[in-house]
Design a protein around this motif. Sequence first.
Motif, PDB file in Angstrom:
ATOM      1  N   ILE A 173       0.834  -1.205   0.000  1.00 24.39           N
ATOM      2  CA  ILE A 173       0.000   0.000   0.000  1.00 24.39           C
ATOM      3  C   ILE A 173       0.869   1.255   0.000  1.00 24.39           C
ATOM      4  CG2 ILE A 173      -1.824   1.254   1.223  1.00 24.39           C
ATOM      5  CD1 ILE A 173      -2.779  -1.402   0.147  1.00 24.39           C
ATOM      6  N   VAL A 174       1.826   1.289   0.917  1.00 27.33           N
ATOM      7  CA  VAL A 174       2.810   2.376   0.948  1.00 27.33           C
ATOM      8  C   VAL A 174       4.178   1.733   0.755  1.00 27.33           C
ATOM      9  CG1 VAL A 174       3.843   4.230   2.312  1.00 27.33           C
ATOM     10  CG2 VAL A 174       1.399   3.728   2.549  1.00 27.33           C
ATOM     11  N   PRO A 175       4.836   2.015  -0.372  1.00 25.26           N
ATOM     12  CA  PRO A 175       6.118   1.355  -0.653  1.00 25.26           C
ATOM     13  C   PRO A 175       7.110   1.513   0.498  1.00 25.26           C
ATOM     14  CG  PRO A 175       5.365   2.527  -2.596  1.00 25.26           C
ATOM     15  CD  PRO A 175       4.413   2.883  -1.483  1.00 25.26           C
ATOM     16  N   GLY A 176       7.667   0.388   0.914  1.00 28.40           N
ATOM     17  CA  GLY A 176       8.648   0.397   1.989  1.00 28.40           C
ATOM     18  C   GLY A 176       8.057   0.566   3.372  1.00 28.40           C
ATOM     19  N   LYS A 177       6.708   0.614   3.463  1.00 25.50           N
ATOM     20  CA  LYS A 177       6.109   0.901   4.768  1.00 25.50           C
ATOM     21  C   LYS A 177       4.939  -0.022   5.134  1.00 25.50           C
ATOM     22  CE  LYS A 177       5.925   3.288   8.522  1.00 25.50           C
ATOM     23  NZ  LYS A 177       6.989   3.065   9.501  1.00 25.50           N
ATOM     24  N   LEU A 178       3.929  -0.105   4.267  1.00 25.79           N
ATOM     25  CA  LEU A 178       2.724  -0.860   4.620  1.00 25.79           C
ATOM     26  C   LEU A 178       2.352  -1.872   3.542  1.00 25.79           C
ATOM     27  CD1 LEU A 178       0.334   1.949   5.974  1.00 25.79           C
ATOM     28  CD2 LEU A 178       1.599   0.282   7.330  1.00 25.79           C
ATOM     29  N   VAL A 179       2.107  -3.097   3.986  1.00 21.58           N
ATOM     30  CA  VAL A 179       1.593  -4.148   3.111  1.00 21.58           C
ATOM     31  C   VAL A 179       0.251  -4.593   3.679  1.00 21.58           C
ATOM     32  CG1 VAL A 179       1.944  -6.540   2.379  1.00 21.58           C
ATOM     33  CG2 VAL A 179       3.869  -4.955   2.366  1.00 21.58           C
ATOM     34  N   VAL A 214       5.455 -16.150   5.220  1.00 22.22           N
ATOM     35  CA  VAL A 214       6.740 -15.759   5.822  1.00 22.22           C
ATOM     36  C   VAL A 214       7.731 -15.272   4.761  1.00 22.22           C
ATOM     37  CG1 VAL A 214       8.810 -16.625   6.975  1.00 22.22           C
ATOM     38  CG2 VAL A 214       6.564 -17.101   7.946  1.00 22.22           C
ATOM     39  N   ASP A 215       7.939 -16.086   3.726  1.00 20.85           N
ATOM     40  CA  ASP A 215       8.906 -15.709   2.679  1.00 20.85           C
ATOM     41  C   ASP A 215       8.517 -14.397   2.005  1.00 20.85           C
ATOM     42  OD1 ASP A 215      10.427 -17.893   3.153  1.00 20.85           O
ATOM     43  OD2 ASP A 215       9.716 -19.070   1.439  1.00 20.85           O
ATOM     44  N   ILE A 216       7.227 -14.280   1.711  1.00 18.87           N
ATOM     45  CA  ILE A 216       6.741 -13.078   1.017  1.00 18.87           C
ATOM     46  C   ILE A 216       6.973 -11.842   1.883  1.00 18.87           C
ATOM     47  CG2 ILE A 216       4.707 -11.936   0.036  1.00 18.87           C
ATOM     48  CD1 ILE A 216       3.547 -14.766  -0.462  1.00 18.87           C
ATOM     49  N   LEU A 217       6.599 -11.936   3.157  1.00 20.15           N
ATOM     50  CA  LEU A 217       6.743 -10.787   4.052  1.00 20.15           C
ATOM     51  C   LEU A 217       8.217 -10.426   4.246  1.00 20.15           C
ATOM     52  CD1 LEU A 217       3.992 -11.456   6.761  1.00 20.15           C
ATOM     53  CD2 LEU A 217       3.874 -10.023   4.721  1.00 20.15           C
ATOM     54  N   GLN A 218       9.072 -11.439   4.281  1.00 19.66           N
ATOM     55  CA  GLN A 218      10.508 -11.155   4.415  1.00 19.66           C
ATOM     56  C   GLN A 218      11.052 -10.467   3.163  1.00 19.66           C
ATOM     57  OE1 GLN A 218      11.979 -15.033   5.625  1.00 19.66           O
ATOM     58  NE2 GLN A 218      11.951 -14.465   7.790  1.00 19.66           N
ATOM     59  N   PHE A 220       9.456  -8.354   1.459  1.00 15.49           N
ATOM     60  CA  PHE A 220       9.051  -6.954   1.606  1.00 15.49           C
ATOM     61  C   PHE A 220       9.653  -6.312   2.858  1.00 15.49           C
ATOM     62  CE2 PHE A 220       5.656  -8.338  -1.302  1.00 15.49           C
ATOM     63  CZ  PHE A 220       5.598  -7.265  -2.174  1.00 15.49           C
ATOM     64  N   ASN A 221      10.512  -7.061   3.538  1.00 17.53           N
ATOM     65  CA  ASN A 221      11.177  -6.572   4.753  1.00 17.53           C
ATOM     66  C   ASN A 221      10.180  -6.152   5.835  1.00 17.53           C
ATOM     67  OD1 ASN A 221      13.441  -6.017   6.322  1.00 17.53           O
ATOM     68  ND2 ASN A 221      13.535  -3.878   5.656  1.00 17.53           N
ATOM     69  N   VAL A 222       9.117  -6.941   5.985  1.00 20.53           N
ATOM     70  CA  VAL A 222       8.098  -6.641   6.996  1.00 20.53           C
ATOM     71  C   VAL A 222       8.633  -6.975   8.390  1.00 20.53           C
ATOM     72  CG1 VAL A 222       5.859  -7.408   7.895  1.00 20.53           C
ATOM     73  CG2 VAL A 222       6.117  -6.894   5.455  1.00 20.53           C
ATOM     74  N   GLN A 223       8.463  -6.027   9.309  1.00 24.26           N
ATOM     75  CA  GLN A 223       8.944  -6.197  10.683  1.00 24.26           C
ATOM     76  C   GLN A 223       7.838  -6.633  11.643  1.00 24.26           C
ATOM     77  OE1 GLN A 223      12.415  -5.305  11.271  1.00 24.26           O
ATOM     78  NE2 GLN A 223      12.325  -5.279   9.039  1.00 24.26           N
ATOM     79  N   ALA A 224       6.607  -6.244  11.318  1.00 25.06           N
ATOM     80  CA  ALA A 224       5.497  -6.536  12.231  1.00 25.06           C
ATOM     81  C   ALA A 224       4.215  -6.807  11.455  1.00 25.06           C
ATOM     82  CB  ALA A 224       5.279  -5.367  13.191  1.00 25.06           C
ATOM     83  N   VAL A 225       3.447  -7.769  11.963  1.00 18.11           N
ATOM     84  CA  VAL A 225       2.114  -8.055  11.424  1.00 18.11           C
ATOM     85  C   VAL A 225       1.094  -7.546  12.438  1.00 18.11           C
ATOM     86  CG1 VAL A 225       0.449  -9.912  10.982  1.00 18.11           C
ATOM     87  CG2 VAL A 225       2.749 -10.041  10.001  1.00 18.11           C
ATOM     88  N   VAL A 226       0.119  -6.790  11.950  1.00 12.43           N
ATOM     89  CA  VAL A 226      -0.955  -6.300  12.817  1.00 12.43           C
ATOM     90  C   VAL A 226      -2.206  -7.114  12.510  1.00 12.43           C
ATOM     91  CG1 VAL A 226      -2.387  -4.327  13.434  1.00 12.43           C
ATOM     92  CG2 VAL A 226       0.035  -3.984  12.894  1.00 12.43           C
ATOM     93  N   SER A 234      -1.836 -19.541  14.569  1.00 10.85           N
ATOM     94  CA  SER A 234      -0.850 -19.297  15.622  1.00 10.85           C
ATOM     95  C   SER A 234       0.174 -18.280  15.131  1.00 10.85           C
ATOM     96  CB  SER A 234      -0.142 -20.604  15.977  1.00 10.85           C
ATOM     97  OG  SER A 234       1.066 -20.322  16.655  1.00 10.85           O
ATOM     98  N   LYS A 235       0.444 -17.290  15.966  1.00  7.08           N
ATOM     99  CA  LYS A 235       1.387 -16.244  15.536  1.00  7.08           C
ATOM    100  C   LYS A 235       2.846 -16.677  15.682  1.00  7.08           C
ATOM    101  CE  LYS A 235       0.877 -13.859  19.994  1.00  7.08           C
ATOM    102  NZ  LYS A 235       0.332 -12.655  20.643  1.00  7.08           N
ATOM    103  N   GLN A 236       3.059 -17.862  16.250  1.00  6.05           N
ATOM    104  CA  GLN A 236       4.422 -18.301  16.564  1.00  6.05           C
ATOM    105  C   GLN A 236       5.307 -18.386  15.316  1.00  6.05           C
ATOM    106  OE1 GLN A 236       5.092 -18.405  19.837  1.00  6.05           O
ATOM    107  NE2 GLN A 236       7.226 -18.432  19.157  1.00  6.05           N
ATOM    108  N   VAL A 237       4.708 -18.800  14.199  1.00  5.30           N
ATOM    109  CA  VAL A 237       5.486 -18.929  12.955  1.00  5.30           C
ATOM    110  C   VAL A 237       6.115 -17.591  12.575  1.00  5.30           C
ATOM    111  CG1 VAL A 237       5.364 -19.436  10.482  1.00  5.30           C
ATOM    112  CG2 VAL A 237       4.064 -20.826  12.104  1.00  5.30           C
ATOM    113  N   PHE A 238       5.331 -16.523  12.673  1.00  7.03           N
ATOM    114  CA  PHE A 238       5.862 -15.194  12.358  1.00  7.03           C
ATOM    115  C   PHE A 238       6.952 -14.801  13.357  1.00  7.03           C
ATOM    116  CE2 PHE A 238       1.599 -14.092  10.211  1.00  7.03           C
ATOM    117  CZ  PHE A 238       2.104 -14.391   8.956  1.00  7.03           C
ATOM    118  N   ILE A 239       6.666 -15.008  14.644  1.00  7.91           N
ATOM    119  CA  ILE A 239       7.618 -14.618  15.692  1.00  7.91           C
ATOM    120  C   ILE A 239       8.945 -15.359  15.518  1.00  7.91           C
ATOM    121  CG2 ILE A 239       8.040 -14.676  18.193  1.00  7.91           C
ATOM    122  CD1 ILE A 239       4.920 -14.319  18.475  1.00  7.91           C
ATOM    123  N   ASP A 240       8.853 -16.659  15.229  1.00  7.28           N
ATOM    124  CA  ASP A 240      10.069 -17.462  15.035  1.00  7.28           C
ATOM    125  C   ASP A 240      10.899 -16.973  13.855  1.00  7.28           C
ATOM    126  OD1 ASP A 240       9.294 -18.974  17.167  1.00  7.28           O
ATOM    127  OD2 ASP A 240       8.563 -20.680  15.984  1.00  7.28           O
TER     128      ASP A 240
END
Length: 268
Positions: A173-179, A214-218, A220-226, A234-240
Amino acid sequence: GMVDSFHVIDRIHLVISAAESHPDFVCLSIDRSFFYTGFSDDFGPMSLGTVYEFFCVLEKLMIKHETDSIAIQTLPNFRSVTNAVFLVGSYMIMKFSFGIDVVMDKVKNVMAMTVPYRDVSPGIQNFDLSVQDCLNGLIKARSLGWVDFGPDGFDLEEYSHYDSPLNADLHEIVPGKLVAMRGPKEIPNGDQWEDVPQDDGTFGHREFSPEHFVDILQQFNVQAVVRLNDPQYSKQVFIDNGIAVAELCFEDCTSPPVDVAAKFLAIA
C-alpha cells in the motif's frame, strides 16, 4: 442506437455506446478489456495494475494510430461510465501530470453519468467514494513517488502475482512501509495452502497458512504483522521468523475504534 461522444484531450474521446465499433474512431472497449472483480455489490475503482494496463494499451494505440481519433468506448450504464472516467482520468494524471481541476474539467460533460463507488460490505452505504476522490488519491500517490509508470517504474508481473487470491491476496500500500493482506489460517497437515469449495462443490477460495506468507513478508522486509480480525492461526510462525505480531482486533466491516487507530499508528 444513439452514440454519445465526448472529446477529452488530444485525440482521445469517451464514447458511450453499446456498439462495438464506430467508423470515425479506433476503439478501445473498457467493458471487454478491463475488469474489476467485485466482492459483493462493489464495482470499482479499478486496481492499480488495471490502471497501468490501461495506460500502456492507450499509449500503444496512440503510437500505432498516430493520426486517428481514439474512442474509449463504454457501455451506457452508470457503473461502466464511472470506471471509464476513472481510467481516463488516471491516464491524464500519469501521462500529463495534471492536477485535479484540469482532469475534472476534461471530463465534466460525462460526470452526470457517473455514480459513487460503494464499499465491499453488503447493505446500506454510509460513505460515498467519488471518482474525484480516487483521482485525488492517485495524484497524491504520484506526488509522493509511490506510483511511477516510467521505465522500471511499475512491475505489473509482481503486482499481478501478489494481487491474485490464488497466490497471496497481498498489496504493497505504501512502498517500503505498509503491506495489506488477507489473514492467514491454520491449515491441517502442515500444508501451505488449501482450496475451500463452495456449497455446490465448485472452487470457492484459497486459504493460506502463516508459513506461506513468511517468505513473502521477508521479501518486503516486513517487521510486524498487525492482526485486525479474530485470530485464526498461531502467531508463533511469524515470531520465530523475526516478525512481531500485534493484536488490534475490531469488528469486521466497521471503522476501527480510536484506540485501535492510535495503537496502529504507534506501531507504524
